[in-house]
Design a protein around this motif. Structure first.
Motif, PDB file in Angstrom:
ATOM      1  N   SER A 137      -9.473  -5.424  -8.118  1.00 18.62           N
ATOM      2  CA  SER A 137      -9.072  -4.949  -6.802  1.00 18.62           C
ATOM      3  C   SER A 137      -7.799  -4.139  -6.932  1.00 18.62           C
ATOM      4  O   SER A 137      -6.783  -4.649  -7.429  1.00 18.62           O
ATOM      5  CB  SER A 137      -8.852  -6.109  -5.824  1.00 18.62           C
ATOM      6  OG  SER A 137      -8.502  -5.627  -4.544  1.00 18.62           O
TER       7      SER A 137
ATOM      8  N   ARG B 214      -5.852  -2.744  -4.516  1.00 18.70           N
ATOM      9  CA  ARG B 214      -4.780  -2.900  -3.539  1.00 18.70           C
ATOM     10  C   ARG B 214      -4.889  -4.193  -2.729  1.00 18.70           C
ATOM     11  O   ARG B 214      -3.886  -4.832  -2.450  1.00 18.70           O
ATOM     12  CB  ARG B 214      -4.789  -1.705  -2.584  1.00 18.70           C
ATOM     13  CG  ARG B 214      -3.558  -1.598  -1.710  1.00 18.70           C
ATOM     14  CD  ARG B 214      -3.536  -0.297  -0.943  1.00 18.70           C
ATOM     15  NE  ARG B 214      -3.500   0.857  -1.829  1.00 18.70           N
ATOM     16  CZ  ARG B 214      -3.489   2.106  -1.408  1.00 18.70           C
ATOM     17  NH1 ARG B 214      -3.513   2.369  -0.111  1.00 18.70           N
ATOM     18  NH2 ARG B 214      -3.449   3.108  -2.272  1.00 18.70           N
ATOM     19  N   HIS B 215      -6.085  -4.577  -2.324  1.00 15.79           N
ATOM     20  CA  HIS B 215      -6.252  -5.729  -1.448  1.00 15.79           C
ATOM     21  C   HIS B 215      -6.462  -7.007  -2.254  1.00 15.79           C
ATOM     22  O   HIS B 215      -6.986  -6.980  -3.364  1.00 15.79           O
ATOM     23  CB  HIS B 215      -7.454  -5.518  -0.515  1.00 15.79           C
ATOM     24  CG  HIS B 215      -7.441  -4.208   0.196  1.00 15.79           C
ATOM     25  ND1 HIS B 215      -8.250  -3.153  -0.159  1.00 15.79           N
ATOM     26  CD2 HIS B 215      -6.700  -3.763   1.237  1.00 15.79           C
ATOM     27  CE1 HIS B 215      -8.010  -2.131   0.635  1.00 15.79           C
ATOM     28  NE2 HIS B 215      -7.072  -2.472   1.487  1.00 15.79           N
TER      29      HIS B 215
END
Length: 479
Positions: A311, A313-314
């Motif tokens: 992932s 960014r999240h």
């Protein structure tokens, strides 16, 4: 001298959504922060007696490829043969052999290296290249046979024949086998994975093509003749003649030449090699936890086993799952079972058939001058974050269907807006009406960052007319 030929391209299917058509596998960043292209170039320039590195790549990848090479800080001559369209490895290597043979002589030795392979043992690689070069100087077409570590059905195989020091003659090539055949090959000990790397003299390859695929070679010679007439060879950037190159067949060097030639040799080697051909292969670059879970980026796995999460960014949380691959980007999420990772390319085919841009572009798109990121879009509006590198400039352009509002967030923008030439500083803005010629330039020594708000009936990226461009993308004048 040795002339490495780096073959760089691809459609970005099996590693979607990280890899896309505009951002194929050679450019994806590995867990160590380097790209596969970066590593391939470093391997090439660190070999002894390298005269020049030749890279065959798409015209759209030229500036990013140069940036990757410059980041290595290696100082070696490079030439780029730029394809207007992808036509597989046989046309690419034909053009490279014509270039090298003409410039450095017919006996010059080429080392063909795919840009998207990983090699963990550089010393073994250097030894294998030395052996392959020796065979190539004897007139052989040389391939590299990787010691298999599993009954892999996703690779082609090479069966060795009689010894031909410092390698072996090739008895036969076998395309991707079924599981039972792959297991038998592994047990027999006389079979190796076909690594897709080759070594030969320019004249040896061209002579083999005259016998195996004369029509392809004739078309390649015609393309090269038209290319040289443009005066680009010797400049470092050679744009292959578009119309004639597009007529070349889409075929691999294996099918076109190697499987038909009689002077083919193989150098067996144990390189720590992987073609990073799937999410399974990429996940092996990450150390697992006690439950077999592997993570890149922001992830939490509870009561989960043999799960891979990436992932950007999240935060991704997995609870009570096993044998899953979860890949999260700004604009797409992939969830696939471990047994189906080779089928990810079907997602790309589906997106392409339905005209969804996610097969081709990321939300952040790399351009020669910097990047832009689509932050939000809806009917009649689109919001972008634009970042322009110091000294770089967008093309002098015009849009028929949209106006643009620019707000400078940091840095200073030099703006051409119709007849106006103005400076727009941080926390200032300007407005570009539809139909106005305009240009954005970063005259400073730091990145220029601005927010662009587009408004109009049509906001597609193809609504652009370029009048002048520093990167060779200007539209031809109308007659």
């Amino acid at each position: 001298m040795l002339y490495p030929v780096i073959l760089s391209g691809g459609a970005g299917t099996r590693l979607w959504p990280i890899s896309r058509e505009s951002h194929p596998k050679p450019f994806i960043q590995l867990p160590d922060g380097q790209t596969l292209l970066h590593k391939t170039y470093r391997r090439a320039v660190n070999l002894p007696n390298v005269g020049e590195v030749i890279t065959v790549t798409n015209r759209d990848y030229y500036f990013r490829t140069k940036d990757e090479y410059q980041a290595t800080q290696a100082r070696l001559a490079s030439t780029y043969l730029l394809e207007p369209v992808g036509r597989n490895t046989a046309p690419a290597l034909a053009m490279a052999a014509l270039y090298v043979g003409e410039r450095f002589g017919p006996e010059a030795v080429l080392l063909a290296l795919p840009a998207d392979h990983l090699i963990a043992n550089p010393d073994a690689f250097g030894q294998a290249v030395a052996a392959a070069t020796q065979l190539a100087q004897q007139g052989c077409l040389v391939t590299f046979g990787v010691q298999p570590t599993a009954a892999e059905t996703g690779y082609g195989y090479i069966q060795v024949g009689d010894p031909q020091p410092p390698g072996y003659a090739v008895r036969r090539f076998i395309e991707k086998p079924d599981a039972a055949s792959a297991a038998a090959f592994l047990d027999s000990g006389g079979f190796y994975w076909n690594a897709g790397m080759f070594c030969f003299q320019a004249q040896s390859l061209l002579h083999a093509m005259e016998r195996a695929c004369p029509h392809l070679l004739q078309a390649a010679r015609q393309c090269w003749a038209l290319t040289t007439q443009s005066g680009t060879p010797g400049s470092g950037m050679v744009e292959l003649h578009a119309a004639s190159f597009s007529q070349l067949p889409d075929i691999s060097i294996d099918y076109a030449v190697m499987e038909q030639a009689h002077n083919v040799a193989v150098v067996p080697c144990d390189l720590g090699w992987s073609d990073i051909g799937s999410w399974s292969a990429l996940s092996q670059l990450v150390e697992p936890d006690e439950h077999g879970n592997r993570h890149i980026g922001h992830a939490v796995a509870l009561d989960s086993y043999n799960t891979f999460i990436q992932s950007e960014r999240h935060l991704v949380a997995a609870v009570g799952v096993r044998d899953l691959f979860v890949v999260n980007t700004d604009d797409a999420v992939l969830v696939v079972h471990r047994d189906k990772v080779q089928d990810v390319r079907q997602v790309v085919q589906h997106l392409k058939q339905h005209g969804h841009e996610a097969y081709r572009l990321h939300r952040t798109v790399v351009r020669p001058w910097g990047t832009y990121t689509v932050l939000e879009e809806g009917p009649r509006f689109k919001i972008k974050r634009i970042e322009v590198r110091p000294g770089a400039a967008l093309s002098l352009q015009m849009h028929h269907h949209r106006s643009e509002h620019w707000v400078v967030v940091s840095g200073v923008a030099q703006v051409i807006n119709g007849e106006q030439h103005i400076l727009v500083r941080t926390n200032e803005s300007t407005y570009i009406p539809a139909g106005h010629k305009h240009r954005l330039i970063n005259p400073g020594k730091v990145d220029l960052v601005l927010i662009e708000v587009q408004c109009g009936d049509y906001l597609g990226e193809d609504d652009i007319v370029r009048f002048d461009d520093d990167y060779g993308r200007a539209d031809p004048p109308r007659s």
